[in-house]
Design a protein around this motif. Structure first.
Motif, PDB file in Angstrom:
ATOM      1  N   GLU A  93     -26.449 -65.409  13.750  1.00  0.00           N
ATOM      2  CA  GLU A  93     -27.841 -64.870  13.560  1.00  0.00           C
ATOM      3  C   GLU A  93     -28.005 -63.973  12.328  1.00  0.00           C
ATOM      4  N   LYS A  94     -26.799 -63.402  11.386  1.00  0.00           N
ATOM      5  CA  LYS A  94     -26.944 -62.719  10.247  1.00  0.00           C
ATOM      6  C   LYS A  94     -25.715 -63.280   9.448  1.00  0.00           C
ATOM      7  N   ALA A  95     -25.777 -63.027   8.189  1.00  0.00           N
ATOM      8  CA  ALA A  95     -24.619 -63.366   7.322  1.00  0.00           C
ATOM      9  C   ALA A  95     -23.400 -62.767   7.861  1.00  0.00           C
ATOM     10  N   VAL A  96     -23.376 -61.529   8.308  1.00  0.00           N
ATOM     11  CA  VAL A  96     -22.170 -60.650   8.567  1.00  0.00           C
ATOM     12  C   VAL A  96     -22.515 -60.165  10.318  1.00  0.00           C
ATOM     13  N   VAL A  97     -21.687 -60.213  10.909  1.00  0.00           N
ATOM     14  CA  VAL A  97     -21.761 -59.850  12.357  1.00  0.00           C
ATOM     15  C   VAL A  97     -20.598 -59.142  12.752  1.00  0.00           C
ATOM     16  N   ILE A  98     -20.599 -58.012  13.534  1.00  0.00           N
ATOM     17  CA  ILE A  98     -19.533 -57.301  13.960  1.00  0.00           C
ATOM     18  C   ILE A  98     -19.717 -56.983  15.202  1.00  0.00           C
ATOM     19  N   PHE A  99     -18.590 -57.528  16.146  1.00  0.00           N
ATOM     20  CA  PHE A  99     -18.717 -57.095  17.584  1.00  0.00           C
ATOM     21  C   PHE A  99     -17.727 -55.923  17.824  1.00  0.00           C
ATOM     22  N   THR A 100     -18.284 -54.678  18.329  1.00  0.00           N
ATOM     23  CA  THR A 100     -17.573 -53.472  18.468  1.00  0.00           C
ATOM     24  C   THR A 100     -17.638 -53.063  19.771  1.00  0.00           C
ATOM     25  N   VAL A 101     -16.950 -51.990  20.008  1.00  0.00           N
ATOM     26  CA  VAL A 101     -16.959 -51.161  21.157  1.00  0.00           C
ATOM     27  C   VAL A 101     -17.501 -49.722  20.751  1.00  0.00           C
ATOM     28  N   SER A 102     -18.528 -49.150  21.076  1.00  0.00           N
ATOM     29  CA  SER A 102     -18.927 -47.838  20.713  1.00  0.00           C
ATOM     30  C   SER A 102     -17.898 -46.690  20.470  1.00  0.00           C
ATOM     31  N   ASN A 103     -16.872 -46.522  21.245  1.00  0.00           N
ATOM     32  CA  ASN A 103     -15.832 -45.399  20.977  1.00  0.00           C
ATOM     33  C   ASN A 103     -14.616 -45.773  20.459  1.00  0.00           C
ATOM     34  N   CYS A 104     -14.633 -46.901  19.684  1.00  0.00           N
ATOM     35  CA  CYS A 104     -13.572 -47.736  19.093  1.00  0.00           C
ATOM     36  C   CYS A 104     -13.511 -47.193  17.607  1.00  0.00           C
ATOM     37  N   PRO A 105     -12.422 -46.376  17.192  1.00  0.00           N
ATOM     38  CA  PRO A 105     -12.328 -45.732  15.833  1.00  0.00           C
ATOM     39  C   PRO A 105     -12.187 -46.812  14.821  1.00  0.00           C
ATOM     40  N   MET A 106     -11.488 -47.979  15.042  1.00  0.00           N
ATOM     41  CA  MET A 106     -11.415 -49.148  14.243  1.00  0.00           C
ATOM     42  C   MET A 106     -12.463 -49.988  13.932  1.00  0.00           C
ATOM     43  N   SER A 107     -13.431 -49.899  15.072  1.00  0.00           N
ATOM     44  CA  SER A 107     -14.602 -50.616  14.916  1.00  0.00           C
ATOM     45  C   SER A 107     -15.509 -49.656  14.211  1.00  0.00           C
ATOM     46  N   HIS A 108     -15.493 -48.352  14.043  1.00  0.00           N
ATOM     47  CA  HIS A 108     -16.516 -47.708  13.359  1.00  0.00           C
ATOM     48  C   HIS A 108     -15.945 -47.873  12.005  1.00  0.00           C
ATOM     49  N   SER A 109     -14.642 -47.792  11.691  1.00  0.00           N
ATOM     50  CA  SER A 109     -13.916 -47.974  10.197  1.00  0.00           C
ATOM     51  C   SER A 109     -14.531 -49.093   9.436  1.00  0.00           C
ATOM     52  N   VAL A 110     -14.491 -50.259  10.544  1.00  0.00           N
ATOM     53  CA  VAL A 110     -14.933 -51.623   9.714  1.00  0.00           C
ATOM     54  C   VAL A 110     -16.265 -51.556   9.579  1.00  0.00           C
ATOM     55  N   THR A 111     -17.042 -51.029  10.525  1.00  0.00           N
ATOM     56  CA  THR A 111     -18.520 -50.964  10.463  1.00  0.00           C
ATOM     57  C   THR A 111     -18.835 -50.269   9.065  1.00  0.00           C
ATOM     58  N   SER A 112     -18.297 -48.936   9.028  1.00  0.00           N
ATOM     59  CA  SER A 112     -18.499 -48.108   7.760  1.00  0.00           C
ATOM     60  C   SER A 112     -18.074 -48.769   6.397  1.00  0.00           C
TER      61      SER A 112
ATOM     62  N   LEU B 250     -15.443 -66.801  12.291  1.00  0.00           N
ATOM     63  CA  LEU B 250     -14.484 -65.724  12.724  1.00  0.00           C
ATOM     64  C   LEU B 250     -13.831 -65.385  11.565  1.00  0.00           C
ATOM     65  N   VAL B 251     -13.721 -64.112  10.988  1.00  0.00           N
ATOM     66  CA  VAL B 251     -12.704 -63.793   9.979  1.00  0.00           C
ATOM     67  C   VAL B 251     -11.652 -62.973  10.549  1.00  0.00           C
ATOM     68  N   GLY B 252     -11.858 -62.173  11.413  1.00  0.00           N
ATOM     69  CA  GLY B 252     -10.766 -61.627  12.021  1.00  0.00           C
ATOM     70  C   GLY B 252     -11.180 -60.108  12.277  1.00  0.00           C
ATOM     71  N   SER B 253     -10.150 -59.373  12.609  1.00  0.00           N
ATOM     72  CA  SER B 253     -10.159 -57.881  12.918  1.00  0.00           C
ATOM     73  C   SER B 253      -9.828 -56.906  12.036  1.00  0.00           C
ATOM     74  N   THR B 254      -9.473 -55.582  12.069  1.00  0.00           N
ATOM     75  CA  THR B 254      -9.551 -54.773  11.329  1.00  0.00           C
ATOM     76  C   THR B 254      -8.347 -55.105  10.165  1.00  0.00           C
ATOM     77  N   ASP B 255      -7.173 -55.556  10.650  1.00  0.00           N
ATOM     78  CA  ASP B 255      -6.153 -55.512   9.567  1.00  0.00           C
ATOM     79  C   ASP B 255      -6.280 -56.807   8.689  1.00  0.00           C
ATOM     80  N   ARG B 256      -7.175 -57.815   9.077  1.00  0.00           N
ATOM     81  CA  ARG B 256      -7.805 -58.916   8.298  1.00  0.00           C
ATOM     82  C   ARG B 256      -8.802 -58.461   7.178  1.00  0.00           C
ATOM     83  N   ILE B 257      -9.660 -57.712   7.928  1.00  0.00           N
ATOM     84  CA  ILE B 257     -10.688 -57.322   7.042  1.00  0.00           C
ATOM     85  C   ILE B 257     -10.013 -56.237   6.023  1.00  0.00           C
ATOM     86  N   MET B 258      -9.350 -55.619   6.283  1.00  0.00           N
ATOM     87  CA  MET B 258      -8.975 -54.444   5.212  1.00  0.00           C
ATOM     88  C   MET B 258      -7.971 -55.010   4.234  1.00  0.00           C
ATOM     89  N   SER B 259      -7.050 -56.044   4.654  1.00  0.00           N
ATOM     90  CA  SER B 259      -6.393 -56.823   3.606  1.00  0.00           C
ATOM     91  C   SER B 259      -7.349 -57.561   2.685  1.00  0.00           C
TER      92      SER B 259
END
Length: 112
Positions: free
Chosen positions: A10-29, A75-84
């Motif tokens: 639906e958008k160029a970048v889409v992130i699936f998260t869980v509201s209390n997940c610190p890694m989700s917050h880091s990637v979104t930030s 699908l690009v990946g999760s935290t480790d792939r995005i940070m890399s």
């Protein structure tokens, strides 16, 4: 699952998260700090979140499957792939070069 596929494109970048997940917050930030207007879907706040979580776990081959980042509907990946990608300088390049069909959407993904 069809819902993840539909939402992820639906958008160029889409992130699936869980509201209390610190890694989700880091990637979104991270994406926010890059000026990316990502669509963020919090699975724990979606009535069909459990089904989407199972689908993402299957696609990623791991549990928990969040955050799960899609760029240009892929699908690009999760935290480790995005940070890399970010640390190597490839994430911004990927976002700037993003095209969907014949229409350049990088301006829609991030402020250039």
């Amino acid at each position: 699952m069809e819902r993840v596929t539909r939402l992820s494109s639906e958008k160029a970048v889409v992130i699936f998260t869980v509201s209390n997940c610190p890694m989700s917050h880091s990637v979104t930030s991270l994406f926010s700090s890059l000026g990316v207007g990502a669509a963020v879907h919090e699975l724990d706040k979606d009535p069909r979140g459990r089904d989407m979580e199972r689908d993402l776990a299957r696609r990623l081959g791991r549990t928990p499957p969040v955050p799960a980042v899609f760029i240009g509907g892929k699908l690009v990946g999760s935290t480790d792939r995005i940070m890399s990608l970010h640390l190597s300088g490839k994430l911004v390049v990927m976002l700037k070069a993003l095209t969907m069909g014949s229409r350049l959407v990088a301006a829609g993904a991030m402020w250039l």
